[in-house]
Scaffold this motif. Structure first.
Motif, PDB file in Angstrom:
ATOM      1  N   PHE A  67       0.844  -1.180   0.000  1.00  8.15           N
ATOM      2  CA  PHE A  67       0.000   0.000   0.000  1.00  8.15           C
ATOM      3  C   PHE A  67       0.885   1.238   0.000  1.00  8.15           C
ATOM      4  CE2 PHE A  67      -3.335   2.821   1.777  1.00  8.15           C
ATOM      5  CZ  PHE A  67      -4.332   2.517   0.857  1.00  8.15           C
ATOM      6  N   PRO A  68       0.558   2.261  -0.825  1.00  8.10           N
ATOM      7  CA  PRO A  68       1.486   3.390  -1.002  1.00  8.10           C
ATOM      8  C   PRO A  68       1.453   4.440   0.088  1.00  8.10           C
ATOM      9  CG  PRO A  68      -0.460   3.713  -2.360  1.00  8.10           C
ATOM     10  CD  PRO A  68      -0.610   2.349  -1.719  1.00  8.10           C
ATOM     11  N   ILE A  69       0.546   4.307   1.068  1.00  6.36           N
ATOM     12  CA  ILE A  69       0.463   5.292   2.145  1.00  6.36           C
ATOM     13  C   ILE A  69       0.977   4.660   3.427  1.00  6.36           C
ATOM     14  CG2 ILE A  69      -1.092   6.748   3.499  1.00  6.36           C
ATOM     15  CD1 ILE A  69      -2.927   6.857   1.072  1.00  6.36           C
ATOM     16  N   PRO A  70       1.990   5.234   4.063  1.00  4.79           N
ATOM     17  CA  PRO A  70       2.527   4.650   5.303  1.00  4.79           C
ATOM     18  C   PRO A  70       1.453   4.537   6.374  1.00  4.79           C
ATOM     19  CG  PRO A  70       3.964   6.381   4.473  1.00  4.79           C
ATOM     20  CD  PRO A  70       2.711   6.445   3.662  1.00  4.79           C
ATOM     21  N   SER A  71       1.505   3.454   7.121  1.00  3.72           N
ATOM     22  CA  SER A  71       0.503   3.229   8.164  1.00  3.72           C
ATOM     23  C   SER A  71       0.552   4.297   9.242  1.00  3.72           C
ATOM     24  CB  SER A  71       0.696   1.843   8.793  1.00  3.72           C
ATOM     25  OG  SER A  71       1.999   1.738   9.346  1.00  3.72           O
ATOM     26  N   SER A  72       1.688   4.989   9.367  1.00  7.88           N
ATOM     27  CA  SER A  72       1.788   6.042  10.368  1.00  7.88           C
ATOM     28  C   SER A  72       0.973   7.275   9.988  1.00  7.88           C
ATOM     29  CB  SER A  72       3.248   6.461  10.557  1.00  7.88           C
ATOM     30  OG  SER A  72       3.797   6.921   9.328  1.00  7.88           O
TER      31      SER A  72
ATOM     32  N   ALA B 271      -7.010  14.662   3.614  1.00  7.22           N
ATOM     33  CA  ALA B 271      -6.988  13.213   3.450  1.00  7.22           C
ATOM     34  C   ALA B 271      -6.080  12.881   2.279  1.00  7.22           C
ATOM     35  CB  ALA B 271      -8.404  12.681   3.208  1.00  7.22           C
ATOM     36  N   LEU B 272      -5.734  11.611   2.167  1.00  9.76           N
ATOM     37  CA  LEU B 272      -4.925  11.133   1.053  1.00  9.76           C
ATOM     38  C   LEU B 272      -5.779  10.219   0.185  1.00  9.76           C
ATOM     39  CD1 LEU B 272      -1.637  10.342   2.993  1.00  9.76           C
ATOM     40  CD2 LEU B 272      -2.068  12.296   1.497  1.00  9.76           C
TER      41      LEU B 272
ATOM     42  N   PRO C  89       0.169   7.094  -7.325  1.00  7.25           N
ATOM     43  CA  PRO C  89       0.773   7.877  -6.244  1.00  7.25           C
ATOM     44  C   PRO C  89      -0.318   8.609  -5.451  1.00  7.25           C
ATOM     45  CG  PRO C  89       1.925   8.241  -8.314  1.00  7.25           C
ATOM     46  CD  PRO C  89       0.680   7.475  -8.645  1.00  7.25           C
ATOM     47  N   PRO C  90      -0.261   8.596  -4.136  1.00  4.15           N
ATOM     48  CA  PRO C  90      -1.303   9.276  -3.344  1.00  4.15           C
ATOM     49  C   PRO C  90      -1.248  10.786  -3.527  1.00  4.15           C
ATOM     50  CG  PRO C  90       0.443   8.443  -1.934  1.00  4.15           C
ATOM     51  CD  PRO C  90       0.729   7.912  -3.298  1.00  4.15           C
ATOM     52  N   VAL C  91      -2.437  11.404  -3.553  1.00  2.00           N
ATOM     53  CA  VAL C  91      -2.541  12.857  -3.657  1.00  2.00           C
ATOM     54  C   VAL C  91      -3.342  13.358  -2.460  1.00  2.00           C
ATOM     55  CG1 VAL C  91      -2.328  12.987  -6.161  1.00  2.00           C
ATOM     56  CG2 VAL C  91      -4.569  12.613  -5.146  1.00  2.00           C
TER      57      VAL C  91
ATOM     58  N   ASP D  43     -12.714  15.551 -10.125  1.00  2.00           N
ATOM     59  CA  ASP D  43     -11.613  14.950 -10.878  1.00  2.00           C
ATOM     60  C   ASP D  43     -10.647  14.285  -9.901  1.00  2.00           C
ATOM     61  OD1 ASP D  43      -9.608  14.155 -12.547  1.00  2.00           O
ATOM     62  OD2 ASP D  43      -9.022  16.166 -13.196  1.00  2.00           O
ATOM     63  N   PRO D  44     -10.739  12.962  -9.723  1.00  2.95           N
ATOM     64  CA  PRO D  44      -9.850  12.281  -8.760  1.00  2.95           C
ATOM     65  C   PRO D  44      -8.373  12.399  -9.097  1.00  2.95           C
ATOM     66  CG  PRO D  44     -11.731  10.897  -9.338  1.00  2.95           C
ATOM     67  CD  PRO D  44     -11.742  12.044 -10.288  1.00  2.95           C
ATOM     68  N   GLU D  45      -8.040  12.730 -10.341  1.00  6.89           N
ATOM     69  CA  GLU D  45      -6.622  12.850 -10.704  1.00  6.89           C
ATOM     70  C   GLU D  45      -6.007  14.118 -10.109  1.00  6.89           C
ATOM     71  OE1 GLU D  45      -5.023  10.443 -12.252  1.00  6.89           O
ATOM     72  OE2 GLU D  45      -6.906   9.307 -12.288  1.00  6.89           O
ATOM     73  N   THR D  46      -6.763  15.196 -10.090  1.00  9.98           N
ATOM     74  CA  THR D  46      -6.318  16.456  -9.482  1.00  9.98           C
ATOM     75  C   THR D  46      -7.411  16.910  -8.526  1.00  9.98           C
ATOM     76  OG1 THR D  46      -7.241  17.690 -11.353  1.00  9.98           O
ATOM     77  CG2 THR D  46      -4.908  17.110 -11.456  1.00  9.98           C
ATOM     78  N   PRO D  47      -7.531  16.254  -7.379  1.00 14.41           N
ATOM     79  CA  PRO D  47      -8.744  16.385  -6.565  1.00 14.41           C
ATOM     80  C   PRO D  47      -8.885  17.719  -5.849  1.00 14.41           C
ATOM     81  CG  PRO D  47      -7.142  15.008  -5.452  1.00 14.41           C
ATOM     82  CD  PRO D  47      -6.581  15.301  -6.808  1.00 14.41           C
ATOM     83  N   SER D  48     -10.067  18.267  -5.948  1.00 17.38           N
ATOM     84  CA  SER D  48     -10.496  19.369  -5.099  1.00 17.38           C
ATOM     85  C   SER D  48     -11.936  19.089  -4.712  1.00 17.38           C
ATOM     86  CB  SER D  48     -10.381  20.714  -5.820  1.00 17.38           C
ATOM     87  OG  SER D  48     -11.224  20.735  -6.951  1.00 17.38           O
TER      88      SER D  48
END
Length: 231
Positions: free
Chosen positions: A12-17, A47-48, A61-63, A102-107
């Motif tokens: 998973f690309p987001i650290p558990s911390s 959020a990520l 990659p997480p945004v 737009d999940p690619e450039t989320p707002s």
């Protein structure tokens, strides 16, 4: 002969911390590339967001997504090419839903409507034209068995009254819609969830006929014991 099933480990690309995967909100994209989105709050106002391609089994990659401070996202749904974020809300609260266009450039933008009822710990699902909400809890009256429909074109809520016997009041039911059939299954009989009976029944609501039908869930007729019963 069917091919045997096998497991594959993905990193998973987001650290558990930074975020808890157990608290992640997920939504399946209807697009041909079949993306599974994960949204995890990592601070009071952000959020990520990442997605998993179910064809390549690769994470994006997480945004970072900026969220209103203190807002708790209860459900996330995929609507066309957007992500719909559903908040817990009280009747009359403004902007119970947020949208990521737009999940690619989320707002995140609020949707201009007010909450038609108390919605806490509810089940939710959607098709291309509507969002369906069932159950949850009203803090004055307790668990609910109400079915609501939100039109994605008019942005109007409608309470649906069906014929026949539908599900009992419950929190956190599983929901899915396919064609003209809306499935509602399981959930918890009361709050708090950790000491509640786990319900195992299942119902189909036929959208065209507005009728309820109980179906065999495969779990038998009896409810399961509480997850963590008081000693």
């Amino acid at each position: 002969m069917d091919k045997p099933l096998s497991w594959q480990t993905l990193e998973f690309p987001i650290p558990s911390s930074l975020a808890s995967l157990s608290m992640a909100k997920t939504a399946m994209s209807p697009s041909p590339n079949r993306l599974l989105y994960f949204l995890m709050r990592d601070s009071p106002n952000s959020a990520l967001l990442t997605s998993l391609s179910l064809t390549s089994l690769q994470f994006s990659p997480p945004v970072r997504v900026n969220l209103p401070r203190g807002v708790f996202i209860h459900r996330m749904l995929s609507v066309h090419n957007s992500l719909l974020l559903l908040k817990n809300c009280l009747k009359g609260d403004p902007s119970p839903f947020l949208v990521i266009t737009d999940p690619e450039t989320p707002s995140v933008s609020p949707i201009n409507l007010s909450c038609s009822d108390d919605f806490f710990s509810f089940g939710a699902t959607n098709n291309e034209s509507s969002v369906f909400l069932f159950g949850g809890v009203n803090f004055s009256l307790g668990p609910k068995a109400d079915l609501w429909k939100l039109s994605l074109t008019s942005l109007r809520f409608k309470k649906i009254i069906g014929l026949g016997t539908g599900p009992s009041p419950r929190l956190e039911p599983i929901m899915n819609v396919s064609g003209e059939s809306l499935l509602i299954a399981g959930g918890f009989a009361s709050a708090p969830l950790y000491s509640s009976r786990v319900l195992t029944d299942a119902y189909v609501f036929h959208l065209k006929a507005s009728t309820w039908q109980r179906v065999d869930s495969g779990w038998g007729a009896r409810d399961m014991t509480p997850i963590c019963a008081d000693k």
